[in-house]
Design an enzyme around this catalytic site. Structure first.
Site, short mmCIF file in Angstrom:
data_model
loop_
_atom_site.label_atom_id
_atom_site.label_comp_id
_atom_site.label_asym_id
_atom_site.label_seq_id
_atom_site.Cartn_x
_atom_site.Cartn_y
_atom_site.Cartn_z
N THR A 1 118.34 51.61 67.17
CA THR A 1 117.13 50.65 67.10
C THR A 1 116.32 50.95 68.44
O THR A 1 116.74 51.46 69.22
CB THR A 1 117.47 49.38 67.22
OG1 THR A 1 118.24 48.87 67.99
CG2 THR A 1 118.23 49.31 65.70
N HIS B 1 122.03 37.91 70.07
CA HIS B 1 122.98 39.10 70.05
C HIS B 1 123.77 39.12 71.35
O HIS B 1 123.29 38.44 72.35
CB HIS B 1 122.29 40.56 70.06
CG HIS B 1 121.66 40.87 68.81
ND1 HIS B 1 120.58 40.55 68.25
CD2 HIS B 1 122.39 41.71 67.62
CE1 HIS B 1 120.52 40.93 66.83
NE2 HIS B 1 121.56 41.60 66.74
N LYS C 1 123.21 44.19 74.45
CA LYS C 1 122.20 44.74 73.83
C LYS C 1 121.02 45.21 74.76
O LYS C 1 120.48 44.35 75.38
CB LYS C 1 121.65 43.97 72.62
CG LYS C 1 120.79 44.51 71.77
CD LYS C 1 120.56 43.59 70.42
CE LYS C 1 119.51 44.22 69.57
NZ LYS C 1 119.94 45.83 69.07
N MET D 1 129.55 51.34 68.79
CA MET D 1 129.50 51.66 67.40
C MET D 1 129.89 52.94 67.02
O MET D 1 130.67 53.13 66.03
CB MET D 1 127.92 51.50 66.86
CG MET D 1 127.39 50.15 66.91
SD MET D 1 128.57 49.17 65.81
CE MET D 1 128.79 50.14 64.29
N GLY E 1 126.87 59.72 69.76
CA GLY E 1 127.16 58.34 70.49
C GLY E 1 128.44 58.16 70.09
O GLY E 1 128.74 56.95 70.05
N1 LIG Z 1 121.33 49.68 62.49
C1 LIG Z 1 122.39 48.91 62.32
O1 LIG Z 1 122.83 48.20 61.60
C2 LIG Z 1 122.78 48.80 64.11
C3 LIG Z 1 124.08 48.07 64.18
C4 LIG Z 1 124.55 48.19 65.30
C5 LIG Z 1 123.91 48.60 66.54
N2 LIG Z 1 122.87 49.34 66.24
C6 LIG Z 1 122.25 50.30 67.35
O2 LIG Z 1 122.82 51.34 67.75
C7 LIG Z 1 122.75 51.66 68.78
C8 LIG Z 1 123.86 52.22 69.63
O3 LIG Z 1 124.75 50.80 69.91
P1 LIG Z 1 126.01 50.48 70.50
O4 LIG Z 1 126.33 48.99 70.92
O5 LIG Z 1 127.13 51.47 70.07
O6 LIG Z 1 125.53 51.16 72.23
P2 LIG Z 1 126.25 51.66 73.20
O7 LIG Z 1 125.67 51.66 74.69
O8 LIG Z 1 127.73 51.12 73.42
O9 LIG Z 1 126.60 53.21 72.84
C9 LIG Z 1 125.71 54.19 72.82
C10 LIG Z 1 126.29 55.61 73.34
O10 LIG Z 1 125.17 56.66 73.23
C11 LIG Z 1 125.79 57.57 74.21
N3 LIG Z 1 124.43 58.40 74.56
C12 LIG Z 1 123.49 58.11 75.58
N4 LIG Z 1 122.63 59.24 75.52
C13 LIG Z 1 123.21 59.98 74.50
C14 LIG Z 1 122.66 61.23 74.03
N5 LIG Z 1 121.51 61.89 74.62
N6 LIG Z 1 123.26 62.06 73.29
C15 LIG Z 1 124.46 61.48 72.35
N7 LIG Z 1 124.90 60.18 72.76
C16 LIG Z 1 124.43 59.46 73.90
C17 LIG Z 1 126.22 56.70 75.45
O11 LIG Z 1 126.93 57.54 76.31
C18 LIG Z 1 127.02 55.60 74.56
O12 LIG Z 1 128.47 56.12 74.42
C19 LIG Z 1 121.74 50.44 69.46
O13 LIG Z 1 120.31 51.05 69.48
C20 LIG Z 1 121.77 49.51 68.49
O14 LIG Z 1 121.03 48.63 68.50
C21 LIG Z 1 122.04 49.42 65.05
#
Ligand SMILES: NC(=O)c1ccc[n+]([C@@H]2O[C@H](COP(=O)([O-])OP(=O)(O)OC[C@H]3O[C@@H](n4cnc5c(N)ncnc54)[C@H](O)[C@@H]3O)[C@@H](O)[C@H]2O)c1
Length: 249
Positions: free
Chosen positions: A88, A143, A147, A13, A8
């Protein structure tokens, strides 16, 4: 030096993890995987399919979407690569798949990688135990407007903390219409979405004529990126198993 694959990498992130790794001496980004990436500002190979990865990888950090689990997790198990799972929104099926994979490789999974939130979960557990059924408890999470899942993984962690002391509580997700009086065994969970809020979690303990509110507010997403890198390093000498923030704190 721990070689990291960022799953990702093109997302909000993923880019934060890439930037945070640039300032570290104990770990580095060697490549990334993303399905839809604009190609800006990242100077490691980016693959659409994890099976094309050519670099030596010591850990996968995943901040992507829940469907990606079935692509990188079998690969990680096959190659014996530890994983930090930060995405998540998983349901029972995905959580079972993670549990199963953790019998073969070390996996770190948490709904929130910040130290502060993990201290909050402990404080919430204590407050719930001290106040017992004298308190009505409500959780409010806020958030940014991008999200995709609700309630947040952190709100669910806080619910679990409350439930260790108040096992009888049943979650009610938002309220609407003629819902009647609040039942004694309810715990309300509410999701606010808007603008660029990084993440705010409040747990209200509502008593007769007084309210205690425990709050955590994340000011920057960098805390989650650094937390994921620290987790990747933590996993390096660990046997197969499922680890969480409780193992680091
Ligand atoms: N655990 C934590 O502390 C924490 C903190 C922040 C965010 N998160 C979680 O992290 C996740 C991502 O958040 P974000 O804000 O970066 O989202 P985002 O939508 O900005 O990024 C997600 C990325 O994943 C890519 N993607 C889609 N399908 C894919 C695949 N099959 N393989 C690889 N990549 C793929 C998308 O193209 C995108 O670039 C969410 O679930 C968020 O809730 C968790």
């Amino acid at each position: 030096m721990v070689n990291i694959l960022i799953n990702g990498i093109g997302g909000t992130m993923g880019k934060k993890v890439y930037d945070a790794l640039a300032g570290r001496e104990d770990a580095k980004a060697v490549c990334g995987v993303d399905k839809h990436y604009d190609g800006c500002g990242i100077y490691v190979p980016i693959y659409q399919d994890i099976r094309d990865v050519a670099e030596k990888v010591d850990c996968i950090i995943d901040f992507s979407v829940k469907a990606a689990l079935y692509e990188y997790l079998p690969y990680a198990v096959e190659k014996g690569i530890p994983c930090v799972i930060a995405t998540t929104g998983y349901g029972k099926e995905e959580l079972d798949a993670i549990q199963e994979a953790s019998k073969k490789i070390p996996i770190f999974r948490t709904g929130n990688l910040s130290l502060g939130v993990n201290v909050l979960t402990k404080l919430v557990k204590q407050a719930a135990a001290l106040l017992g059924d004298k308190a009505d408890i409500e959780i409010i999470e806020s958030h940014h407007n991008k999200k995709v899942d609700a309630p947040s993984g952190t709100a669910l962690m806080l619910l679990d903390s409350v439930k260790t002391a108040r096992t009888e509580l049943t979650p009610v997700y938002g309220r609407q219409g003629q819902v009647g009086k609040r039942a004694k065994n309810e715990i309300g969970i509410h999701s606010v979405r808007g603008g660029s809020i990084v993440g705010k979690h409040e747990v209200m303990f509502i008593l007769d004529s007084e309210v205690i509110t425990l709050t955590h507010e994340a000011e920057s997403k960098t805390i989650f990126a650094n937390g994921s890198i620290n987790a990747a390093i933590f996993l390096q000498d660990k046997p197969a198993g499922l680890y969480s923030m409780a193992d680091i704190i």
